[in-house]
Design an enzyme around this catalytic site. Structure first.
Site, PDB file in Angstrom:
ATOM      1  N   ASP A 209      37.283  40.309  35.311  1.00  0.00           N
ATOM      2  CA  ASP A 209      36.033  40.744  35.941  1.00  0.00           C
ATOM      3  C   ASP A 209      34.946  39.680  35.815  1.00  0.00           C
ATOM      4  O   ASP A 209      34.209  39.401  36.759  1.00  0.00           O
ATOM      5  CB  ASP A 209      35.555  42.047  35.319  1.00  0.00           C
ATOM      6  CG  ASP A 209      36.346  43.253  35.781  1.00  0.00           C
ATOM      7  OD1 ASP A 209      37.114  43.120  36.763  1.00  0.00           O
ATOM      8  OD2 ASP A 209      36.217  44.323  35.166  1.00  0.00           O
TER       9      ASP A 209
ATOM     10  N   ASP B 230      40.615  45.467  41.813  1.00  0.00           N
ATOM     11  CA  ASP B 230      39.893  45.751  40.580  1.00  0.00           C
ATOM     12  C   ASP B 230      40.045  47.213  40.185  1.00  0.00           C
ATOM     13  O   ASP B 230      40.091  47.551  38.998  1.00  0.00           O
ATOM     14  CB  ASP B 230      38.418  45.402  40.764  1.00  0.00           C
ATOM     15  CG  ASP B 230      37.635  45.502  39.472  1.00  0.00           C
ATOM     16  OD1 ASP B 230      38.187  45.142  38.404  1.00  0.00           O
ATOM     17  OD2 ASP B 230      36.473  45.946  39.504  1.00  0.00           O
TER      18      ASP B 230
ATOM     19  N   ASP C  34      44.137  47.959  39.023  1.00  0.00           N
ATOM     20  CA  ASP C  34      44.784  47.523  37.779  1.00  0.00           C
ATOM     21  C   ASP C  34      44.706  48.608  36.704  1.00  0.00           C
ATOM     22  O   ASP C  34      45.714  48.953  36.073  1.00  0.00           O
ATOM     23  CB  ASP C  34      44.197  46.197  37.289  1.00  0.00           C
ATOM     24  CG  ASP C  34      42.681  46.234  37.135  1.00  0.00           C
ATOM     25  OD1 ASP C  34      42.077  47.305  37.333  1.00  0.00           O
ATOM     26  OD2 ASP C  34      42.105  45.173  36.824  1.00  0.00           O
TER      27      ASP C  34
ATOM     28  N   ASP D 193      41.586  42.613  31.796  1.00  0.00           N
ATOM     29  CA  ASP D 193      40.776  43.157  32.886  1.00  0.00           C
ATOM     30  C   ASP D 193      39.323  42.711  32.764  1.00  0.00           C
ATOM     31  O   ASP D 193      38.686  42.311  33.746  1.00  0.00           O
ATOM     32  CB  ASP D 193      40.867  44.682  32.874  1.00  0.00           C
ATOM     33  CG  ASP D 193      40.055  45.314  33.983  1.00  0.00           C
ATOM     34  OD1 ASP D 193      40.151  44.851  35.126  1.00  0.00           O
ATOM     35  OD2 ASP D 193      39.305  46.267  33.704  1.00  0.00           O
TER      36      ASP D 193
END
Length: 220
Positions: free
Chosen positions: A103, A78, A81, A99
């Protein structure tokens, strides 16, 4: 941004703690290696896949101990990226959307892990719903140009990862439940996640309120 000043700028001027500084150093070291050649979107998707694998370790295999390293790996992915995107000049609006979606899918997977650890469905839904509401409020406030609403709350994603990792670690060490309390580990940490989410929502609402411009100019 993986330097301290860049992190602070992205988080409403909050100075990183020693733990965050250590985390940023780790991300910088990883980004400097071969991982920088992996597309950022692939890293985002890989984080979701790892969390789904963590859920399967509990729900399918009954191995909660494996969840801890997998959740840690998801947290690293996480952070990587965005760092890779910025370092390699591949940051773009679509990547930010990917992203964000990754999440939220990851948050659902975290809730599913707690459910597999015995958390009541109601507490899991409450915890995940608070996350979605908090992130929606933050996104809407930023979309209308309110400054300062990106500040860190206690309910950020690293906290959620830690909560689930602790639940899984506890279940691996003490399968019978929390000593003295008699609660299951999933129950304890689903309640913890929900409580932290309520506090985080309060922090964010306060930040949004402070960021709102006055409706009328002051009277002189």
């Amino acid at each position: 941004m993986t330097d301290d000043a860049g992190w602070s700028e992205l988080h409403g001027g909050v100075q990183p703690s020693p733990v965050v500084r250590g985390w940023l150093r780790l991300i910088r070291a990883l980004v400097s290696g071969p991982v920088s050649r992996i597309p950022p979107d692939v890293l985002s998707a890989a984080g979701v896949v790892v969390l789904v694998g963590a859920w399967a370790c509990v729900a399918g295999l009954g191995w909660p101990g494996l969840v801890v390293p997998l959740v840690l790996a998801a947290g690293i992915l996480d952070g990587l990226d965005g760092a890779v995107a910025l370092r390699t000049g591949r940051a773009r609006p679509l990547g930010a959307v990917v992203d964000s979606v990754a999440d939220r899918l990851g948050d659902v997977a975290l809730g599913a892990i707690l459910f597999a650890l015995g958390a009541p469905l109601g507490w899991v839904l409450a915890a995940v719903a608070l996350v979605f509401l908090l992130e929606y409020l933050r996104a809407r406030a930023q979309a209308v140009g309110m400054p300062g609403v990106g500040a860190v709350t206690v309910a950020e994603r690293p906290t959620r990862l830690i909560v689930v990792a602790m639940a899984a670690g506890g279940a691996a060490v003490f399968p019978a439940g929390v000593p003295l309390l008699g609660w299951g580990w999933g129950v304890l940490f689903a309640v913890t996640w929900t409580a932290v989410g309520v506090v985080g929502m309060g922090q964010l609402l306060y930040g949004v309120r402070r960021s709102m411009p006055p409706q009328f100019p002051p009277v002189r």
